[in-house]
Design an enzyme around this catalytic site. Structure first.
Site, PDB file in Angstrom:
ATOM      1  N   ASP A  10       0.654  -1.154  -0.046  1.00 46.09           N
ATOM      2  CA  ASP A  10      -0.173  -0.024  -0.051  1.00 46.09           C
ATOM      3  C   ASP A  10       0.694   1.292  -0.008  1.00 46.09           C
ATOM      4  O   ASP A  10       1.956   1.248   0.223  1.00 46.09           O
ATOM      5  CB  ASP A  10      -0.899   0.085   1.320  1.00 46.09           C
ATOM      6  CG  ASP A  10      -1.903   1.235   1.199  1.00 46.09           C
ATOM      7  OD1 ASP A  10      -2.698   1.528   0.228  1.00 46.09           O
ATOM      8  OD2 ASP A  10      -1.775   2.108   2.098  1.00 46.09           O
ATOM      9  N   SER A  11       0.175   2.356  -0.519  1.00 42.65           N
ATOM     10  CA  SER A  11       1.006   3.659  -0.342  1.00 42.65           C
ATOM     11  C   SER A  11       1.728   3.900   0.898  1.00 42.65           C
ATOM     12  O   SER A  11       2.462   4.842   1.356  1.00 42.65           O
ATOM     13  CB  SER A  11       0.323   4.710  -0.810  1.00 42.65           C
ATOM     14  OG  SER A  11      -0.977   4.996  -0.202  1.00 42.65           O
ATOM     15  N   TYR A  42      -0.830   8.604  -2.567  1.00 38.82           N
ATOM     16  CA  TYR A  42      -0.685   8.306  -3.996  1.00 38.82           C
ATOM     17  C   TYR A  42      -2.111   8.786  -4.698  1.00 38.82           C
ATOM     18  O   TYR A  42      -2.179   9.390  -5.675  1.00 38.82           O
ATOM     19  CB  TYR A  42      -0.756   6.775  -4.235  1.00 38.82           C
ATOM     20  CG  TYR A  42       0.417   6.150  -4.152  1.00 38.82           C
ATOM     21  CD1 TYR A  42       1.561   6.556  -3.403  1.00 38.82           C
ATOM     22  CD2 TYR A  42       0.565   4.769  -4.888  1.00 38.82           C
ATOM     23  CE1 TYR A  42       2.676   5.887  -3.572  1.00 38.82           C
ATOM     24  CE2 TYR A  42       1.569   4.165  -4.611  1.00 38.82           C
ATOM     25  CZ  TYR A  42       2.779   4.709  -3.871  1.00 38.82           C
ATOM     26  OH  TYR A  42       3.891   3.862  -4.204  1.00 38.82           O
ATOM     27  N   GLY A  43      -3.169   8.938  -4.037  1.00 37.91           N
ATOM     28  CA  GLY A  43      -4.630   9.169  -4.492  1.00 37.91           C
ATOM     29  C   GLY A  43      -4.717  10.488  -5.052  1.00 37.91           C
ATOM     30  O   GLY A  43      -5.731  10.658  -5.964  1.00 37.91           O
ATOM     31  N   CYS A  73      -4.134  -1.471  -2.080  1.00 36.39           N
ATOM     32  CA  CYS A  73      -4.567  -0.079  -2.303  1.00 36.39           C
ATOM     33  C   CYS A  73      -5.300   0.160  -3.587  1.00 36.39           C
ATOM     34  O   CYS A  73      -5.188  -0.385  -4.520  1.00 36.39           O
ATOM     35  CB  CYS A  73      -3.127   0.412  -2.461  1.00 36.39           C
ATOM     36  SG  CYS A  73      -3.079   2.331  -2.982  1.00 36.39           S
ATOM     37  N   ASN A  74      -6.667   0.678  -3.348  1.00 38.54           N
ATOM     38  CA  ASN A  74      -7.442   0.911  -4.457  1.00 38.54           C
ATOM     39  C   ASN A  74      -6.927   1.983  -5.498  1.00 38.54           C
ATOM     40  O   ASN A  74      -7.204   1.737  -6.750  1.00 38.54           O
ATOM     41  CB  ASN A  74      -8.723   1.622  -3.762  1.00 38.54           C
ATOM     42  CG  ASN A  74      -9.515   0.656  -3.013  1.00 38.54           C
ATOM     43  OD1 ASN A  74     -10.474  -0.007  -3.651  1.00 38.54           O
ATOM     44  ND2 ASN A  74      -9.370   0.625  -1.626  1.00 38.54           N
ATOM     45  N   THR A  75      -6.060   2.662  -5.053  1.00 37.29           N
ATOM     46  CA  THR A  75      -5.624   3.854  -6.039  1.00 37.29           C
ATOM     47  C   THR A  75      -4.725   3.046  -7.144  1.00 37.29           C
ATOM     48  O   THR A  75      -4.638   3.202  -7.900  1.00 37.29           O
ATOM     49  CB  THR A  75      -4.769   5.030  -5.269  1.00 37.29           C
ATOM     50  OG1 THR A  75      -5.749   5.423  -4.248  1.00 37.29           O
ATOM     51  CG2 THR A  75      -4.433   6.188  -6.122  1.00 37.29           C
ATOM     52  N   GLU A 158      -3.539   9.306   7.677  1.00 34.03           N
ATOM     53  CA  GLU A 158      -2.048   9.069   7.835  1.00 34.03           C
ATOM     54  C   GLU A 158      -1.313   9.922   8.926  1.00 34.03           C
ATOM     55  O   GLU A 158      -0.252   9.546   9.690  1.00 34.03           O
ATOM     56  CB  GLU A 158      -1.615   9.514   6.492  1.00 34.03           C
ATOM     57  CG  GLU A 158      -1.623   8.622   5.382  1.00 34.03           C
ATOM     58  CD  GLU A 158      -0.746   7.415   5.288  1.00 34.03           C
ATOM     59  OE1 GLU A 158       0.785   7.452   5.757  1.00 34.03           O
ATOM     60  OE2 GLU A 158      -0.984   6.183   5.206  1.00 34.03           O
ATOM     61  N   CYS A 192     -11.325   2.580  -0.121  1.00 37.05           N
ATOM     62  CA  CYS A 192      -9.873   3.079   0.166  1.00 37.05           C
ATOM     63  C   CYS A 192      -9.475   2.279   1.548  1.00 37.05           C
ATOM     64  O   CYS A 192     -10.185   2.378   2.506  1.00 37.05           O
ATOM     65  CB  CYS A 192      -9.577   4.495   0.190  1.00 37.05           C
ATOM     66  SG  CYS A 192      -8.176   5.204   0.981  1.00 37.05           S
ATOM     67  N   THR A 193      -8.561   1.590   1.539  1.00 38.21           N
ATOM     68  CA  THR A 193      -7.789   1.015   2.722  1.00 38.21           C
ATOM     69  C   THR A 193      -7.658   1.709   4.080  1.00 38.21           C
ATOM     70  O   THR A 193      -7.372   1.023   4.996  1.00 38.21           O
ATOM     71  CB  THR A 193      -6.798  -0.200   2.036  1.00 38.21           C
ATOM     72  OG1 THR A 193      -5.597   0.903   1.588  1.00 38.21           O
ATOM     73  CG2 THR A 193      -7.277  -1.108   1.255  1.00 38.21           C
ATOM     74  N   HIS A 194      -7.393   3.038   3.672  1.00 37.96           N
ATOM     75  CA  HIS A 194      -7.358   3.920   5.078  1.00 37.96           C
ATOM     76  C   HIS A 194      -8.653   4.003   5.653  1.00 37.96           C
ATOM     77  O   HIS A 194      -8.511   4.431   6.857  1.00 37.96           O
ATOM     78  CB  HIS A 194      -6.918   5.237   4.445  1.00 37.96           C
ATOM     79  CG  HIS A 194      -5.317   5.149   4.251  1.00 37.96           C
ATOM     80  ND1 HIS A 194      -4.857   4.575   3.134  1.00 37.96           N
ATOM     81  CD2 HIS A 194      -4.402   5.718   4.855  1.00 37.96           C
ATOM     82  CE1 HIS A 194      -3.501   4.831   3.219  1.00 37.96           C
ATOM     83  NE2 HIS A 194      -3.078   5.609   4.102  1.00 37.96           N
TER      84      HIS A 194
HETATM   85  N1  DGL Z   1      -4.868   3.218   0.801  1.00 33.77           N
HETATM   86  C1  DGL Z   1      -5.270   3.829  -0.496  1.00 33.77           C
HETATM   87  C2  DGL Z   1      -6.265   3.230  -1.210  1.00 33.77           C
HETATM   88  O1  DGL Z   1      -6.798   2.310  -0.769  1.00 33.77           O
HETATM   89  C3  DGL Z   1      -4.865   5.232  -0.844  1.00 33.77           C
HETATM   90  C4  DGL Z   1      -4.030   6.136  -0.062  1.00 33.77           C
HETATM   91  C5  DGL Z   1      -3.257   7.148  -0.731  1.00 33.77           C
HETATM   92  O2  DGL Z   1      -3.830   8.061  -1.441  1.00 33.77           O
HETATM   93  O3  DGL Z   1      -2.106   7.025  -0.972  1.00 33.77           O
HETATM   94  O4  DGL Z   1      -6.755   3.799  -2.278  1.00 33.77           O
END
Ligand code: DGL
Length: 273
Positions: A10-11, A42-43, A73-75, A158, A192-194
């Protein structure tokens, strides 16, 4: 062929919410988690940047001996997975596999909604890619999918502000934005996994009849199913029950934050990508 751990990427910290479920579902395997904390989020970045960063991290995990890598990570799944699978993997090693989180989630969400109207929340990258709309409609034709990007949610998480009052403002604002698109939405996906870290606040502001789906368990069950259908991959995954945590930024910060995502203490190691 040397067996290797299953890589989870993941990011930042978000993928740990997925890893937690994967480990609890299949504790027997060895796992390596890589958080690209130095370059998160990353998003909000361009396709090219997300693709380049994700490819570097996937190659790094392959170099650690992983035959199977999960983009938790979805992104990265939305913006980089397909290109890496189709363009890069054949040249790197066609026998290795990279799996994302969007497809298993999309398969499930259509089956859960009773009204046939679902909402998806994610990063700007995930939402702009339309990956969920495309995948959900493919799996459940006729379903109405509403989307909304929540660019502030990952930074809140974060930076450990997910329980603070500042989070309330953005959560209410973004929930209103998606719910105002249709009164019929009965299922909301946290794409989003966050976002699972914001769950209690989301529940506080969301009407009770709307169910919320987080991805961890869905992805874990889908990985288990994948492995049951691919004995040749099981052969390549080492069994030892170990978990290794790697970060591209401060290990002190990682260890402090990771516990909230993973649910137990971790000791990470710094790596330069
Ligand atoms: N956890 C990432 C996701 O599921 C996104 C986090 C990011 O923006 O870096 O999309």
């Amino acid at each position: 062929m040397k067996k290797g751990p299953i890589g989870i990427f993941d990011s930042g910290y978000g993928g740990l919410t997925v890893m937690k479920e994967i480990v609890s579902t299949m504790p027997e395997y060895d796992y390596i988690y890589l958080g690209d904390n130095a370059r998160t989020p990353y998003g909000t970045r361009s396709f090219e940047t997300i693709y380049e960063y994700t490819l570097e991290c996937v190659k790094f995990l392959f170099d650690q001996g992983c035959h199977l890598v999960i983009l938790a990570c979805n992104t990265a799944s939305a913006k980089a997975l397909r290109t890496i699978q189709q363009r890069d993997l054949p040249g790197i090693d066609p026998d290795r596999r990279i799996l994302g989180v969007i497809r298993p989630t999309a398969e499930m969400i259509g089956k859960i909604s009773k009204s046939g109207h679902v909402g998806v929340l994610g990063t700007s990258g995930t939402i702009q890619s339309d990956s969920y709309v495309i995948e959900i409609e493919k799996q459940t034709p006729g379903i109405a999918v509403y989307q909304h990007a929540c660019p502030m949610w990952v930074p809140l998480v974060e930076n450990g502000e997910y329980e603070g009052d500042g989070a309330d403002y953005f959560i209410q604002k973004d929930l209103n934005a998606i719910l105002n698109q249709s009164e019929k939405v009965d299922t909301l996906l946290l794409g989003c996994t966050h976002y699972p870290l914001l769950l209690s606040k989301i529940q506080q502001f969301l009407p009770k009849h709307i169910q919320i789906i987080s991805q961890g368990k869905v992805v874990a069950d889908s990985l288990k199913d994948y492995l049951s259908r691919h004995p040749e991959m099981v052969e390549k995954c080492s069994i030892g029950g170990t978990q290794t945590f790697l970060t591209t930024d401060s290990t002190t910060n990682f260890d402090q934050h990771a516990v909230h995502f993973f649910g137990s203490e971790v000791r990470s190691r710094f790596v330069h990508i």
